[in-house]
Scaffold this active site. Structure first.
Site, short mmCIF file in Angstrom:
data_model
loop_
_atom_site.label_atom_id
_atom_site.label_comp_id
_atom_site.label_asym_id
_atom_site.label_seq_id
_atom_site.Cartn_x
_atom_site.Cartn_y
_atom_site.Cartn_z
N SER A 145 4.83 2.48 8.11
CA SER A 145 4.45 1.37 7.24
C SER A 145 5.63 0.92 6.39
O SER A 145 6.28 1.72 5.72
CB SER A 145 3.30 1.78 6.31
OG SER A 145 2.12 1.95 7.03
N HIS A 157 0.81 -1.22 0.00
CA HIS A 157 0.00 0.00 0.00
C HIS A 157 0.85 1.27 0.00
O HIS A 157 0.35 2.35 -0.32
CB HIS A 157 -0.98 0.01 1.18
CG HIS A 157 -0.38 0.29 2.51
ND1 HIS A 157 -0.08 -0.70 3.43
CD2 HIS A 157 -0.01 1.45 3.10
CE1 HIS A 157 0.42 -0.16 4.52
NE2 HIS A 157 0.48 1.15 4.34
N ASP A 210 0.12 -7.57 1.40
CA ASP A 210 0.58 -6.18 1.58
C ASP A 210 2.10 -6.09 1.53
O ASP A 210 2.73 -5.44 2.37
CB ASP A 210 0.04 -5.59 2.88
CG ASP A 210 0.07 -4.06 2.87
OD1 ASP A 210 0.26 -3.48 1.79
OD2 ASP A 210 -0.08 -3.45 3.94
#
Length: 387
Positions: A231, A123, A153
């Site tokens: 992230s 993402h 992911d």
């Protein structure tokens, strides 16, 4: 008379020079002139050298002796891993109210080999038209997207730099993690590069929805502070080994609330090779194109033509033709369809459960599909294809 004019000229020159010096001092050193302090803008970033600068001097034995064991572990892990962590910035164009606009995003990543491969979240780079990676030496490099797997992911990007400028991490083992085990998170929260936070494993085997709707299983839950920008950064054990990749937080305000999630490194390690070699993960496929969720399982609506399920004889919804006084009437015949109830004896009630069981196998493997056909349970052997 000429001498007088010369004297006056010298005096004026001296006064002008003194005034200029005082003005310069008043501008550069306001505190000496009694002027209030103001924020001084930072100079433009300097051009960094093309080689990694010498590492900071480690704490002396005398300094380390003043610290407790936990502090020494934190210092060691940070010193070992921080150079592997990178800052990732992406840009993409989108149509806005006033024409094309550029959107940007940031995240973290970490170097996994000396070939320049960097692991991050899918993402973080999704939809990016350009990807820039800032290495630990401060240099910013253009990166290419090598492979991406939205279902876990996970994404891999690559920078083209000499091997000596890269400091790969050591990948650990996430199969024997324990709740309560200490962990450390590294990343770039809010753009603050290579920030270290600590915590424990709060829970294991959580489930998390990926952006493509699939469920990522076996997720690690931690209370180590994870914020926007973290992230794609590594979650580490006390030996400095990567045991997971930070991927999400649970928060109503978009900031750390003590509940963060990381994809376990063993799940990632299994797909690194296909991502690097093919750019995607090749998964086993049953050859179903559409199913309906029913109380007892999944009703087959349609099959891929010539696919594994069709070749094995699984039955989709049919069409019943009846003759009436107005002519032929075609209706869907749900009773003709197989209702899938299990794969290799494991019940499947949702599409996600079906995909999880199928993709646990390799393409070419045979699975036993349990169905209800014409009101009777039966098993059908299917040789899986690939997708």
């Amino acid at each position: 008379m000429a001498a007088g004019r010369t004297m006056v000229g010298h005096t004026l020159t001296a006064l002008v020079t003194l005034a200029l010096v005082m003005a310069w001092l008043g501008h550069e050193r306001p505190e000496r002139a009694g002027a209030p302090q103001a924020a001084i803008p930072l100079p433009a970033p300097m051009q960094l050298p093309a080689v990694i600068p010498a590492p900071p001097t480690p704490p002396s034995a005398e300094v380390l002796a003043l610290l407790d064991a936990e502090e020494r572990v934190n210092i060691h892990v940070y010193a070992t891993v921080n150079r592997a962590v990178v800052n990732i910035t992406t840009a993409a164009s989108a149509e806005g109210l006033f024409g094309d606009e550029t959107s940007s995003g940031t995240g973290s990543g970490f170097v996994i080999d000396t070939s320049g491969h960097i692991l991050t979240n899918s993402h973080v780079v999704e939809g990016a038209e350009s990807i820039q990676v800032t290495l630990s030496d401060g240099s910013t490099q253009e990166a290419e997207l090598v492979g991406q797997d939205a279902s876990n992911d996970v994404a891999i990007v690559r920078v083209n730099v000499p091997a000596e400028r890269l400091s790969p991490v050591a990948l650990g083992d996430s199969s024997s993690l324990q709740v309560g085990q200490k962990v450390l998170a590294l990343g770039n929260p809010f753009g603050l590069e290579r920030t270290l936070t600590t915590g424990i494993i709060s829970s294991l085997d959580r489930s998390l929805k990926a952006k493509n709707g699939r469920t990522i299983r076996g997720i690690i839950q931690t209370d180590a502070a994870i914020n926007p920008g973290n992230s794609g950064g590594p979650l580490l054990n006390t030996r400095g080994q990567v045991i997971g990749m930070n991927t999400a937080i649970l928060s109503q305000v978009g900031q750390s609330a003590g509940i963060g999630f990381a994809v376990p490194i063993n799940s990632i390690s299994r797909i690194l090779k296909p991502l690097i070699e093919r750019g995607r993960v090749i998964r086993a496929d049953l050859g179903l194109t559409r199913v309906l969720r029913e109380p007892g399982g999944l009703l087959i609506v349609d099959l891929a033509e010539g696919g594994p399920a069709a070749l094995a004889g699984l039955r989709p919804i049919g069409v019943r033709v009846t003759r009436t006084r107005f002519g032929l009437v075609r209706q869907l015949d749900r009773d003709a369809a197989d209702l899938i109830t299990a794969i290799d004896g494991k019940p499947v009630r949702t599409v996600d459960e079906l995909l999880t069981e199928v993709e646990a196998h390799s393409p070419g493997a045979s699975v036993r599909v349990s169905v209800v056909r014409d009101g009777q349970p039966t098993d059908v052997e299917v040789t899986l294809g690939e997708s």
